[in-house]
Design a protein around this motif. Sequence first.
Motif, PDB file in Angstrom:
ATOM      1  N   GLU A 158      -6.939  -0.953   5.176  1.00  0.00           N
ATOM      2  CA  GLU A 158      -5.699   0.352   4.480  1.00  0.00           C
ATOM      3  C   GLU A 158      -4.217  -0.689   4.746  1.00  0.00           C
ATOM      4  N   GLY A 159      -4.550  -1.121   5.892  1.00  0.00           N
ATOM      5  CA  GLY A 159      -2.700  -2.461   6.409  1.00  0.00           C
ATOM      6  C   GLY A 159      -3.062  -3.323   5.101  1.00  0.00           C
ATOM      7  N   TYR A 160      -3.511  -4.143   4.958  1.00  0.00           N
ATOM      8  CA  TYR A 160      -4.515  -5.083   4.273  1.00  0.00           C
ATOM      9  C   TYR A 160      -3.574  -4.513   2.789  1.00  0.00           C
ATOM     10  N   ALA A 161      -3.781  -3.265   2.015  1.00  0.00           N
ATOM     11  CA  ALA A 161      -4.012  -2.578   0.905  1.00  0.00           C
ATOM     12  C   ALA A 161      -2.313  -2.367   0.956  1.00  0.00           C
ATOM     13  N   ARG A 162      -1.853  -1.878   2.044  1.00  0.00           N
ATOM     14  CA  ARG A 162      -0.149  -1.331   1.669  1.00  0.00           C
ATOM     15  C   ARG A 162       1.075  -2.631   1.544  1.00  0.00           C
ATOM     16  N   ARG A 163       0.235  -3.749   2.571  1.00  0.00           N
ATOM     17  CA  ARG A 163       0.800  -4.909   2.339  1.00  0.00           C
ATOM     18  C   ARG A 163       0.655  -6.188   0.927  1.00  0.00           C
ATOM     19  N   ARG A 164       0.034  -5.726   0.392  1.00  0.00           N
ATOM     20  CA  ARG A 164      -0.229  -6.260  -0.917  1.00  0.00           C
ATOM     21  C   ARG A 164       0.335  -5.472  -2.179  1.00  0.00           C
ATOM     22  N   VAL A 165       0.593  -4.314  -1.905  1.00  0.00           N
ATOM     23  CA  VAL A 165       1.556  -3.246  -2.553  1.00  0.00           C
ATOM     24  C   VAL A 165       2.889  -4.075  -2.978  1.00  0.00           C
ATOM     25  N   LEU A 166       3.355  -3.841  -1.390  1.00  0.00           N
ATOM     26  CA  LEU A 166       4.545  -4.674  -1.613  1.00  0.00           C
ATOM     27  C   LEU A 166       4.613  -5.760  -2.229  1.00  0.00           C
ATOM     28  N   ILE A 167       3.612  -6.946  -2.267  1.00  0.00           N
ATOM     29  CA  ILE A 167       3.793  -8.498  -2.718  1.00  0.00           C
ATOM     30  C   ILE A 167       3.730  -8.204  -4.521  1.00  0.00           C
TER      31      ILE A 167
END
Length: 359
Positions: free
Chosen positions: A159-168
């Motif tokens: 979930e943490g990595y998914a949030r970072r991917r959304v921003l990028i």
Amino acid sequence: MKRKIVYLLATILISTTALSGCSKTEEIPVVEVDSEDDVVSYSLVQAQYGDVVLTRNIDCNYAQTIAQDVSFNVTGRYVSKVYVKEGSVVKKGDILCEVSSADLEANIERLTYNVRKNELKLEQLDMEEALDIQDQWVNATSFGTSSEVVGEIVKGIKEGYARRRVLINDSLEFDREELARKKEELRTSKLYAQLDGVVYKLASRLEGTTSKADKVIMTIVDQSSCIFEAKDTTYRNLFHEGEPVSMKVGYSSASGEYLLLPYEIDKWEDSMKFSVYTGPDEGALEVGVMGTISVVEETKKNVLYVPKDVVRIADDKAYVYTLSEDNIREIRYIEIGLYGDDKVEVLSGLVEGEKVVKK
């Protein structure tokens, strides 16, 4: 009043009478009638049999059927270079002109860098996420952590990595769209010929101005597809498929007599179109050249006629002048038929060989 008649050129008169069977209009020698006060000279012609022809003249101009209207699709850009001039011959793919693109190229370079950087960030995140998850399972084995606990931890990591991917991804999508727009602007900053042809109607002093979207700045004409076009369709029924008609071009490098053929006659609506069949210098024809088509509207064969310039019209009645036995000019009313190009058909009022006053 004393009056005397002087007949000139007697021998010519005899010869003319002997040749009365010729089709050419015969002109009788001048008759001079003088008095104490004046002298009146008359030139006489005979009514005779022959053909009377009426032709119609129709204006036309040389126009293109295949052409490219060239215009920019952006507004407000500086026109930095024009590579052609009026009358230039171009090939398909040749560059015609361009607007300044230095800032576009810089933006494209910056956006390309940003896109690649964010793509690498996503790749890096994938690797980091895989390593973090792998570490959790290794630790679980070492410390005897239950799979349920590890599963919850892994879920949180994802979930943490998914949030970072959304921003990028948001930043990446924005840069990709902007990059596509800038590339399209760069592509359209250069205008190219889409066909082989000649440059016409080039905007004057184009270089150094500011572009305006959709405003035509020049036209490329495929001269091999040009035809003569007549806007007046009044006499369209006089033309037939496959039958050539004569046309004259004057005041041009391509001046002379041409033969034209009706072009797609079944599609004639608001204008009549003709292709060039033969002519003195077809290669010299340019768009806009004016011509005059001549077509026969009506012909009367072997009818009695007099030259057109001896017939006068008053109150819708036709008449000519004849000379009486006393050589006095008299009005003779006649009934006319076809009023031709240079001859008028006589239905009644004159007989063959009868002399009328020419002037």
